[in-house]
Design a protein around this motif. Structure first.
Motif, short mmCIF file in Angstrom:
data_model
loop_
_atom_site.label_atom_id
_atom_site.label_comp_id
_atom_site.label_asym_id
_atom_site.label_seq_id
_atom_site.Cartn_x
_atom_site.Cartn_y
_atom_site.Cartn_z
N LEU B 135 0.85 -1.18 0.00
CA LEU B 135 0.00 0.00 0.00
C LEU B 135 0.88 1.22 0.00
CD1 LEU B 135 -2.96 1.07 0.24
CD2 LEU B 135 -2.65 1.01 2.72
N SER B 136 1.00 1.84 -1.17
CA SER B 136 1.89 3.00 -1.23
C SER B 136 1.58 3.81 -2.47
CB SER B 136 3.35 2.56 -1.26
OG SER B 136 4.17 3.68 -1.54
N THR B 137 1.67 5.10 -2.34
CA THR B 137 1.50 5.95 -3.50
C THR B 137 2.85 6.27 -4.13
OG1 THR B 137 1.65 7.90 -2.11
CG2 THR B 137 -0.56 7.06 -2.59
N ASP B 138 3.89 5.73 -3.54
CA ASP B 138 5.24 6.06 -4.00
C ASP B 138 5.76 4.93 -4.91
OD1 ASP B 138 7.79 6.81 -4.46
OD2 ASP B 138 8.44 6.67 -2.36
N ARG B 139 5.99 5.27 -6.14
CA ARG B 139 6.46 4.23 -7.09
C ARG B 139 7.80 3.67 -6.66
NH1 ARG B 139 9.44 7.15 -11.99
NH2 ARG B 139 9.88 9.13 -10.97
N HIS B 140 8.58 4.45 -5.92
CA HIS B 140 9.88 3.96 -5.48
C HIS B 140 9.74 2.99 -4.32
CE1 HIS B 140 11.77 6.59 -8.27
NE2 HIS B 140 11.19 7.67 -7.75
N THR B 141 8.56 2.89 -3.76
CA THR B 141 8.29 1.87 -2.75
C THR B 141 7.67 0.64 -3.39
OG1 THR B 141 7.82 3.63 -1.16
CG2 THR B 141 7.10 1.40 -0.56
N VAL B 142 6.76 0.92 -4.30
CA VAL B 142 6.01 -0.17 -4.93
C VAL B 142 6.90 -1.04 -5.81
CG1 VAL B 142 4.15 -0.71 -6.53
CG2 VAL B 142 3.82 1.06 -4.82
N LYS B 143 7.70 -0.40 -6.65
CA LYS B 143 8.50 -1.18 -7.60
C LYS B 143 9.48 -2.15 -6.91
CE LYS B 143 11.80 -0.86 -11.30
NZ LYS B 143 12.73 0.00 -12.04
N PRO B 144 10.23 -1.69 -5.89
CA PRO B 144 11.15 -2.64 -5.26
C PRO B 144 10.43 -3.78 -4.53
CG PRO B 144 11.74 -0.38 -4.73
CD PRO B 144 10.39 -0.32 -5.37
N TRP B 145 9.19 -3.52 -4.15
CA TRP B 145 8.44 -4.58 -3.44
C TRP B 145 8.27 -5.83 -4.31
CZ3 TRP B 145 3.75 -7.03 -4.37
CH2 TRP B 145 3.22 -7.81 -3.32
N PHE B 146 8.20 -5.63 -5.60
CA PHE B 146 7.99 -6.77 -6.51
C PHE B 146 9.25 -7.62 -6.71
CE2 PHE B 146 4.26 -4.30 -7.89
CZ PHE B 146 3.30 -5.29 -7.93
N GLN B 147 10.40 -7.04 -6.32
CA GLN B 147 11.65 -7.78 -6.54
C GLN B 147 11.62 -9.13 -5.85
OE1 GLN B 147 15.08 -5.38 -5.59
NE2 GLN B 147 14.75 -4.06 -7.38
N GLY B 148 11.96 -10.19 -6.58
CA GLY B 148 11.95 -11.53 -6.02
C GLY B 148 10.58 -12.18 -6.06
N LYS B 149 9.56 -11.39 -6.33
CA LYS B 149 8.22 -11.97 -6.38
C LYS B 149 7.80 -12.26 -7.83
CE LYS B 149 6.51 -9.75 -2.13
NZ LYS B 149 7.64 -8.82 -1.80
N ILE B 150 8.34 -11.49 -8.74
CA ILE B 150 8.02 -11.73 -10.16
C ILE B 150 9.34 -11.80 -10.94
CG2 ILE B 150 5.70 -10.67 -10.19
CD1 ILE B 150 7.08 -8.09 -11.21
N PRO B 151 9.34 -12.57 -12.02
CA PRO B 151 10.59 -12.82 -12.76
C PRO B 151 10.94 -11.71 -13.77
CG PRO B 151 8.85 -14.13 -13.72
CD PRO B 151 8.22 -13.36 -12.60
N PHE B 152 10.59 -10.48 -13.52
CA PHE B 152 10.96 -9.39 -14.43
C PHE B 152 10.88 -8.07 -13.67
CE2 PHE B 152 6.40 -10.02 -14.67
CZ PHE B 152 5.88 -8.74 -14.62
N THR B 153 11.35 -7.05 -14.29
CA THR B 153 11.25 -5.73 -13.66
C THR B 153 10.65 -4.74 -14.65
OG1 THR B 153 12.45 -3.98 -12.51
CG2 THR B 153 13.60 -5.08 -14.33
N PHE B 154 10.17 -3.63 -14.14
CA PHE B 154 9.48 -2.68 -15.01
C PHE B 154 9.64 -1.28 -14.44
CE2 PHE B 154 6.69 -4.47 -11.84
CZ PHE B 154 6.10 -3.36 -11.26
N ASN B 155 9.27 -0.31 -15.21
CA ASN B 155 9.37 1.08 -14.76
C ASN B 155 7.97 1.65 -14.55
OD1 ASN B 155 12.18 1.22 -14.83
ND2 ASN B 155 12.13 1.57 -17.05
N LEU B 156 7.83 2.50 -13.57
CA LEU B 156 6.55 3.15 -13.32
C LEU B 156 6.68 4.64 -13.56
CD1 LEU B 156 5.28 1.21 -10.16
CD2 LEU B 156 4.49 1.03 -12.52
N PRO B 157 5.65 5.28 -14.03
CA PRO B 157 5.74 6.69 -14.40
C PRO B 157 5.66 7.63 -13.19
CG PRO B 157 3.54 5.86 -14.84
CD PRO B 157 4.33 4.69 -14.37
N GLU B 158 6.22 8.78 -13.40
CA GLU B 158 6.08 9.87 -12.43
C GLU B 158 4.68 10.47 -12.60
OE1 GLU B 158 8.02 11.39 -9.89
OE2 GLU B 158 6.02 12.27 -9.74
#
Lengths: 180, 250
Positions: B135-158
């Protein structure tokens, strides 16, 4: 012209008949002596031949077959009934030997037009057999099939036709010489 | 044999109807007998002149075309072949059309299935008591949370300066593949963004572009080997605007 026996009608009617179109027309106009009648006759011949093509036996003589259709159509036409005179010739296989008088000069001087006129004057049975033999270059066997007459009759009629033609050409020439 | 007898054979000879032995005997005689030779010459000339005079009439071009048409219009062996010539390409085109329509139909069916599954996921997630795992409005919190949970990475917009707010994210599964499910909000409307690796199978056949399905606005595209889906009940304009932000960021 021959097609394999096991493949009836392997050669199409078109392939067999169209190459003969010009010759058939020439023959038709020689018989009818009229352009319109000749055109009708050729059309009738092609219509009948198309309709009857299934009955044409592959491997037999197509040319004799289609000429026979043309000639029979002509015979049953009004002009044909009038011009086809009965010839007393059955059984006369005897070939005529001609007079030893050399007629070389006569024939030499007979130009194309003269021969055409002489052919026109010949009775149709003589005219047609000469055309089949000389122009169509049919064998006696083919002529026999086309005209539905025995081989012996082919030979005797051909001989008489030639004699009649020569006689006509000679008479015309003699006539010309005596200012007739 | 007397000359008279020989002369009876001259016509047969010239017509090519004499047996070769007889023909040989006749030509031997003619070489020695000038009278018979003269006779033969005359016959040859007559034959030739009839041959020439006999070729006299030519058919009109009208008759020729009439007959040619009549003969080639005939239903028969030749026309069966012509008919086949036409039929084969027509059949080939029909089969190709059927295959194409079957292919497109399959693609449409796959697309409907995927979209309806994603719409279900979107609705189910929002209805759940815990819609998001991070639960976060901060993309810099949300994106790292997925690390290790999904087999890819992605970018989120400002999102600064836009009407969109990031609510959070969770892992979701589509066809046994884990992906990132992000939830955005715009004017009280929630929008789901599903990101997963593009792989072989149905997903690859999906066409890109906006669609209006099941009363949800949807958009989809692929970028850098990832397939993006945007699903929501927001306006088409909002969906398009969010898609644009994601595309520019990814």
């Amino acid at each position: 012209m021959r097609v394999p026996e096991h493949q009836p009608n392997a050669a199409s009617f078109e392939d067999l008949a169209l190459p003969l179109f010009d010759q058939l027309y020439n023959f038709a106009q020689w018989l009818t002596q009229d352009r319109t009648e000749a055109e009708d006759l050729v059309q009738e011949t092609f219509t009948k031949a198309l309709r009857g093509f299934s009955s044409f036996r592959a491997g037999t003589n197509f040319r004799a077959w289609i000429y026979r259709i043309l000639r029979n159509s002509f015979l049953s036409s009004r002009t044909g009934l009038k011009t086809m005179v009965a010839l007393d010739e059955e059984g006369s296989i005897e070939l005529e030997a001609d007079s030893p008088t050399p007629e070389i000069r006569l024939i030499e001087q007979a130009n194309r037009e003269m021969v055409q006129q002489a052919l026109e004057r010949l009775p149709v049975p003589f005219r047609e057999i000469l055309l089949l033999c000389e122009v169509e270059e049919m064998s006696y066997q083919e002529i026999s099939e086309t005209l539905s007459i025995p081989m012996g009759t082919v030979m005797s009629r051909l001989s008489r036709a030639r004699k009649a033609l020569r006689g006509d050409l000679l008479a015309r020439r003699e006539g010309a010489r005596h200012g007739m | 044999m007397a000359c008279e007898e020989w002369r009876k054979q001259v016509d047969l000879y010239l017509d090519g109807e004499l047996a070769s032995s007889e023909a040989g005997a006749l030509s031997a005689h003619v070489r020695e007998c000038s009278a018979c030779a003269g006779e033969m010459l005359e016959r040859v000339q007559l034959k030739r002149s009839v041959q020439m005079a006999g070729k006299r009439y030519s058919p009109s071009s009208e008759l020729r075309s009439k007959i040619t048409k009549q003969v080639s219009a005939r239903p028969g062996a030749r026309n069966v072949r012509k008919w086949r010539l036409v039929l084969v390409p027509v059949l080939a085109m029909l089969i190709a059309a059927l295959l194409l329509s079957a292919y497109f139909e399959r693609e449409r069916a796959a697309q409907r299935r995927v979209y309806s599954e994603l719409a279900d996921l979107h609705v189910a997630t929002l209805a759940s008591s815990t819609p998001v795992d991070v639960l976060s409005t901060d993309r810099h919190t949300v994106k790292p949370w997925f690390q290790g949970k999904i087999p890819f990475t992605f970018n989120l917009p400002e999102l600064a300066g836009s009407n969109f707010t990031l609510l959070g994210g969770r892992v979701f599964y589509l066809e046994q593949t884990p992906g990132a499910h992000l939830i955005y909000q715009v004017r009280k409307h929630e929008i789901s963004v599903f990101i997963l690796p593009e792989r072989a199978g149905e997903m690859q056949q999906l066409s890109s572009g906006a669609v209006d399905a099941l009363s949800f606005q949807m958009d989809s595209w692929t970028k850098n080997g990832l397939r993006y889906f945007v699903v929501g009940d927001a306006s088409a304009d909002d969906i398009r605007a969010l898609s644009k932000l994601l595309q520019d960021a990814g």
